[in-house]
Scaffold this active site. Structure first.
Site, mmCIF file in Angstrom:
data_model
loop_
_atom_site.group_PDB
_atom_site.id
_atom_site.type_symbol
_atom_site.label_atom_id
_atom_site.label_comp_id
_atom_site.label_asym_id
_atom_site.label_seq_id
_atom_site.Cartn_x
_atom_site.Cartn_y
_atom_site.Cartn_z
ATOM 1 N N ASP A 12 -1.509 -5.237 -0.807
ATOM 2 C CA ASP A 12 -0.763 -4.778 0.369
ATOM 3 C C ASP A 12 -1.670 -4.321 1.502
ATOM 4 O O ASP A 12 -1.467 -4.703 2.662
ATOM 5 C CB ASP A 12 0.194 -3.645 -0.024
ATOM 6 N N ARG A 91 -3.141 12.098 -3.324
ATOM 7 C CA ARG A 91 -2.710 11.651 -2.006
ATOM 8 C C ARG A 91 -3.049 12.626 -0.874
ATOM 9 O O ARG A 91 -3.493 12.191 0.194
ATOM 10 C CB ARG A 91 -1.202 11.349 -2.009
ATOM 11 N N SER A 171 1.940 -2.794 -10.993
ATOM 12 C CA SER A 171 1.318 -2.070 -9.890
ATOM 13 C C SER A 171 0.594 -0.867 -10.495
ATOM 14 O O SER A 171 1.218 -0.036 -11.175
ATOM 15 C CB SER A 171 2.392 -1.612 -8.897
#
Length: 397
Positions: A12, A91, A171
């Protein structure tokens, strides 16, 4: 426009890099190493081949361990009692590093590859907004254009590049603390995860016949040694991931409630995370008072929820951490674990701050309340409950 892209080198973000270049943007890629087993030189090379103006590779593994993983251990962080927050913890750190590069390079926008279905969009966007404010645009092509893996692969082929991982079944997101596996056959919650989904752990039935016994030493809530050998937290986590994974320990398979309102089937590998949290909780039971132990559970759950939900910027997180840090001042000592074919048991623990007394608890020679003391305690202890039960006529308890 100059855009800083959080770049993993996967399908991606590679397609996003090409899209941004196609739109005439100058793209600076940033890859943050938080313990994933990727070829960082290969990722950088790929970024330049796809047209990156500049690339940054930032090694943040030590920072991730000391400033994020350490907090998770002290908070016994398991979202919904299962997930040790591997991706959720990383993150905010990645977003912070991307924001730093955006400021340094005088960028106009930042970009990431999060979807509109996932939790990561919340985690990225809120931290980016905190560090960059409203002066920077956040570009999320997967979310904005509805990019699928097939569409991303098509974009790469259109520009003459072989799509990385286009034929992968799952994924994968990986860092020091956990390995997250999604998609493919795993989307069926009634089916057992295929063995090819796992990389860190062997099947428990194929694990060694001899159990593994390890001693973990804690100081102020943080692991500091394995079998009396002192080492930093990063090394401890890596060692336990390898040793425990070889014994089939560390697999997680559960239904998870996402931030965006969806239920998802999530599969993880986190041998070190699960073992260290279990050991830490056991040591807490040895040193905390009953009221401290019960209050700490509330703090842990609230902290875990905030982190999972992408609210790293929530001021209450810092308040909770101060209380957690204060309580962890007493969590020092040793915990002995035995790992055998996918299971882990705590078989021993000790601490200089223990509230346990063998002299008090021994049934042969230990201290005993007098009959009068015991009867008086029982009478006072149950006064409220007895009075309420009688007043309400509860005849069938």
């Amino acid at each position: 426009m100059r855009v800083v892209l959080a770049y993993s080198g996967g399908l991606d973000t590679s397609a996003i890099l090409l899209l941004l270049r196609e739109q005439g943007h100058e793209v600076i890629t940033v890859t943050v190493n938080v313990g994933q087993e990727d070829d960082m030189e290969g990722v950088e090379e790929k970024a330049y081949k796809l047209g990156a103006y500049k690339h940054y590779t930032i090694n943040a593994v030590k920072e991730f361990a000391e400033n994020y993983v350490s907090k998770a251990i002290k908070a016994n962080a398991l979202y919904e009692d299962k997930y040790p927050l591997g991706t959720a913890l990383a993150r905010p750190l990645i977003a912070e590093k991307v924001a730093e590069i955006a400021k340094k390079e005088g960028a106009d926008a930042v970009a990431h590859g999060c979807t509109s279905k996932g939790n990561d969009q919340v985690r990225f966007d809120l931290v980016l907004k905190y560090y960059l404010g409203d002066d920077y645009k956040i570009i999320a092509p997967v979310r904005e254009l509805g990019l699928t893996r097939a569409k991303s692969a098509e974009i790469l082929r259109k520009h003459g590049f072989e799509p990385p991982g286009a034929h992968k079944k799952y994924s994968i997101d990986e860092n020091l603390w956990s390995r997250s596996i999604e998609g493919g056959e795993l989307d069926d919650p009634s089916a057992e995860p295929p063995e090819d989904a796992f990389a860190w752990t062997v099947p428990p039935e194929k694990a060694p016949e001899e159990p593994l016994v390890l001693k973990v030493s804690f100081r102020n809530g943080i692991p500091v040694a394995i079998n009396n050998e002192k080492m930093d937290l990063e090394k401890i986590v890596k060692l336990l991931n390898r040793l425990l994974g070889l014994h089939g320990y560390g697999r997680i398979d559960h239904i998870e409630n996402r931030v965006v309102g969806l239920k998802s089937r999530e599969v993880y590998e986190a041998p070190a995370a699960l073992a260290l949290i279990e050991s830490h909780r056991d040591l807490e039971k040895l040193v905390y008072t009953p009221k401290e132990l019960r209050f700490k559970k509330l703090l842990d759950q609230y902290w875990s929820d905030l982190v999972y939900q992408g609210l790293w910027v929530e001021p209450l997180r810092l308040v909770i951490e101060k209380a957690i840090d204060e309580l962890n001042k007493w969590v020092s000592g040793d915990v002995v674990m035995k790992v055998y074919k996918g299971s882990l048991r705590i078989i021993g623990r000790s601490s200089e701050y223990t509230g346990y007394s063998e002299k008090l608890i021994d049934y042969d020679t230990g201290w005993y309340p007098s009959a009068e003391e015991a009867e008086g305690f029982i009478k006072i202890w149950g006064l409220h409950s007895l009075a309420a039960a009688k007043a309400r006529g509860l005849n069938n308890l």
